[in-house]
Design an enzyme around this catalytic site. Structure first.
Site, PDB file in Angstrom:
ATOM      1  N   ASN A  97       0.875  -1.172   0.000  1.00  0.00           N
ATOM      2  CA  ASN A  97       0.000   0.000   0.000  1.00  0.00           C
ATOM      3  C   ASN A  97       0.920   1.233   0.000  1.00  0.00           C
ATOM      4  OD1 ASN A  97      -1.817   2.005   0.557  1.00  0.00           O
ATOM      5  ND2 ASN A  97      -2.722   1.007   2.350  1.00  0.00           N
ATOM      6  N   ARG A 128      -2.420  -1.753  -3.616  1.00  0.00           N
ATOM      7  CA  ARG A 128      -3.636  -0.966  -3.409  1.00  0.00           C
ATOM      8  C   ARG A 128      -3.575   0.254  -4.329  1.00  0.00           C
ATOM      9  NH1 ARG A 128      -5.504   2.324   1.973  1.00  0.00           N
ATOM     10  NH2 ARG A 128      -7.430   3.135   1.072  1.00  0.00           N
ATOM     11  N   HIS A 160     -12.384   3.636  -0.149  1.00  0.00           N
ATOM     12  CA  HIS A 160     -12.327   2.723   1.005  1.00  0.00           C
ATOM     13  C   HIS A 160     -13.079   1.422   0.727  1.00  0.00           C
ATOM     14  CE1 HIS A 160     -11.861   6.403   3.904  1.00  0.00           C
ATOM     15  NE2 HIS A 160     -10.676   5.900   3.605  1.00  0.00           N
ATOM     16  N   ARG A 185      -9.864  17.138   5.848  1.00  0.00           N
ATOM     17  CA  ARG A 185     -10.748  17.393   4.700  1.00  0.00           C
ATOM     18  C   ARG A 185     -12.115  17.872   5.174  1.00  0.00           C
ATOM     19  NH1 ARG A 185      -9.905  11.640   1.973  1.00  0.00           N
ATOM     20  NH2 ARG A 185      -7.952  11.438   3.083  1.00  0.00           N
ATOM     21  N   GLU A 222      -7.189  -3.832   5.255  1.00  0.00           N
ATOM     22  CA  GLU A 222      -7.140  -3.724   3.800  1.00  0.00           C
ATOM     23  C   GLU A 222      -6.128  -4.699   3.203  1.00  0.00           C
ATOM     24  OE1 GLU A 222      -6.905   0.204   4.649  1.00  0.00           O
ATOM     25  OE2 GLU A 222      -8.754   0.796   3.628  1.00  0.00           O
TER      26      GLU A 222
END
Ligand code: ADP
Length: 407
Positions: free
Chosen positions: A8, A89, A178, A239, A380
């Site tokens: 990742n 990923r 996600h 964010r 993940e």
């Protein structure tokens, strides 16, 4: 047993895990941080023992070389060919990928074309792909996309109510992100509840530095809070999440900010950090709120409100919910956020077991709760390894079939 590596790659980090498949045991897992900055670090765990090193690396290529040294010196592999496949990923798969894909020239070209839609994320993923394809040329390489799981969204959900030609010309639509983790926690929730995934309505709340919520019906994503980019939806660490778009030109006219400065403001200076003016890290904001810092208290209230609004909306869209899952850094560890969200959902008959909530689950509902409440750690890398295993085995089977035909 085969060894599969999950990679990742972020702009300044590189997370890795090597699994024995198909039994899914972890041989090593770790992360390089501060790549390209002063004093980069790598930390990794083998057999429960954590190591920390300060490697002499300057970029992702050096990090990959150093990772290979780590694998060899710790005898995770004695020969690099023991790694049969590497899964990467990739943030944005656009509308091109509704599943993970074995990397070939065409797939890499498509990921490159998608850099326009994910300029902060896809280039780092590509760098990881190129680096490891060079270092491990015999390993099957697979891309696992954050967007794939959401390719089941219906047009009425993924389209924005703007002129339709923007979709036709520029592919402006909700993609969602996600997905790898939302899909993983949905399948884990079904296991925990001992019910078939196809019969469940699940709301997955991935609350981390980046946060998103996904409505999952019968194992399929039916709506999600991130959008065209990962800037949309919930309030996050830095964010803003969704805001009225008119705010942007308004501020630009008032202040003379450029569009890039505006994007930085909404991506890097907003969210928990922007409101608390303390930190983007939830732990810091929570500590300040406990000390009655008003801005920190306000930031947490806003965060919880947005989660509540989104969960409520998805309950309505699915006509009910069987399980609400909390996952990722805040979802897994903040008992107070879970308590605040669940108390807002009392109208659904959701009841929290305070003791198991303090212990971070996995089951955090009372026996008489009408909705199951679960805490499931994000994983993940395991999903990446599973997909990489599935696709690399498929490819190996096809290759051996071809060879048999030739013989
Ligand atoms: P990313 O989106 O970067 O993968 P993570 O899923 O690791 O993020 O989540 C990071 C967030 O989780 C940070 O805001 C951090 O403060 C929060 N977090 C981690 N541990 C705790 C904790 N014990 N209590 C509250 N928040 C936590």
């Amino acid at each position: 047993m085969k060894k599969i590596m999950a990679i990742n790659a972020g702009s300044s980090s590189l997370k890795f895990k090597v699994f024995n498949m198909p039994d899914e045991s972890i041989l090593i897992g770790g992360v390089f941080e501060r790549i390209g900055f002063d004093a980069p670090e790598v930390s990794y765990k083998i057999n429960g023992f954590r190591q920390k090193e300060k490697p002499p690396i300057h970029d992702h290529r050096d990090a990959a070389d150093y990772l290979i040294e780590i694998l060899l010196k710790n005898h995770i592999v004695d020969d690099l060919n023991e790694i049969s496949a590497v899964g990467h990923r990739i943030t944005h798969g656009g509308s091109d990928f509704s599943d993970s894909a074995v990397l070939d020239r065409t797939v890499i070209q498509k990921i490159e074309n998608l850099c326009e839609l994910a300029p902060l994320h896809n280039p780092a993923g590509l760098l990881g792909i190129r680096t490891f394809m060079k270092r491990l040329p015999k390993a099957c390489a697979v891309a696992v996309f954050d967007t794939s799981f959401h390719q089941t969204l219906a047009p009425e959900t993924y389209l924005y109510p703007v002129p339709l030609k923007l979709y036709n010309q520029y592919h402006i639509r909700k993609y969602g992100f996600h997905g790898t983790n939302h899909q993983y926690v949905a399948s884990e929730a079904a296991l925990l509840l001992e019910k078939p995934l196809k019969d469940l309505k699940i709301i997955s709340c991935h609350l981390g530095n980046g946060s998103s919520i996904c409505a999952i019906q019968g194992g399929k994503s039916v709506n999600t809070s991130m959008g065209f980019t990962p800037l949309a939806g919930l309030m996050m660490g830095t964010r803003s999440g969704t805001v009225d778009p008119s705010i942007i030109p308004f501020i630009m006219k008032k202040t003379g900010h450029t569009i890039d400065e505006m994007m930085d403001m909404f991506n890097k200076e907003s969210g928990l950090l922007g409101i608390s003016e303390i930190s983007n890290d939830f732990r810091d904001v929570e500590l300040a709120a406990k000390a009655h810092n008003e801005q920190a208290e306000l930031a947490i209230k806003m965060f919880v409100n947005r989660v509540t609004e989104c969960v409520g909306g998805y309950v309505a869209l699915m006509g009910g919910v069987d399980a609400i899952v909390f996952t990722a850094g805040i979802g897994e560890h903040s008992a107070s956020v879970r308590q605040a969200v669940v108390s807002n959902l009392a109208y659904l008959g959701a009841k929290l077991d305070f003791q198991s909530n303090e212990e971070n689950g996995p089951y955090i509902h009372t026996p008489d709760s009408k909705v199951s409440l679960l805490v499931i750690p994000a994983n993940e890398e395991l999903m990446i390894a599973r997909d990489t295993w599935r696709l690399s085995e498929g490819q190996a089977a096809r290759l051996s079939e071809k060879q048999t035909v030739r013989v």
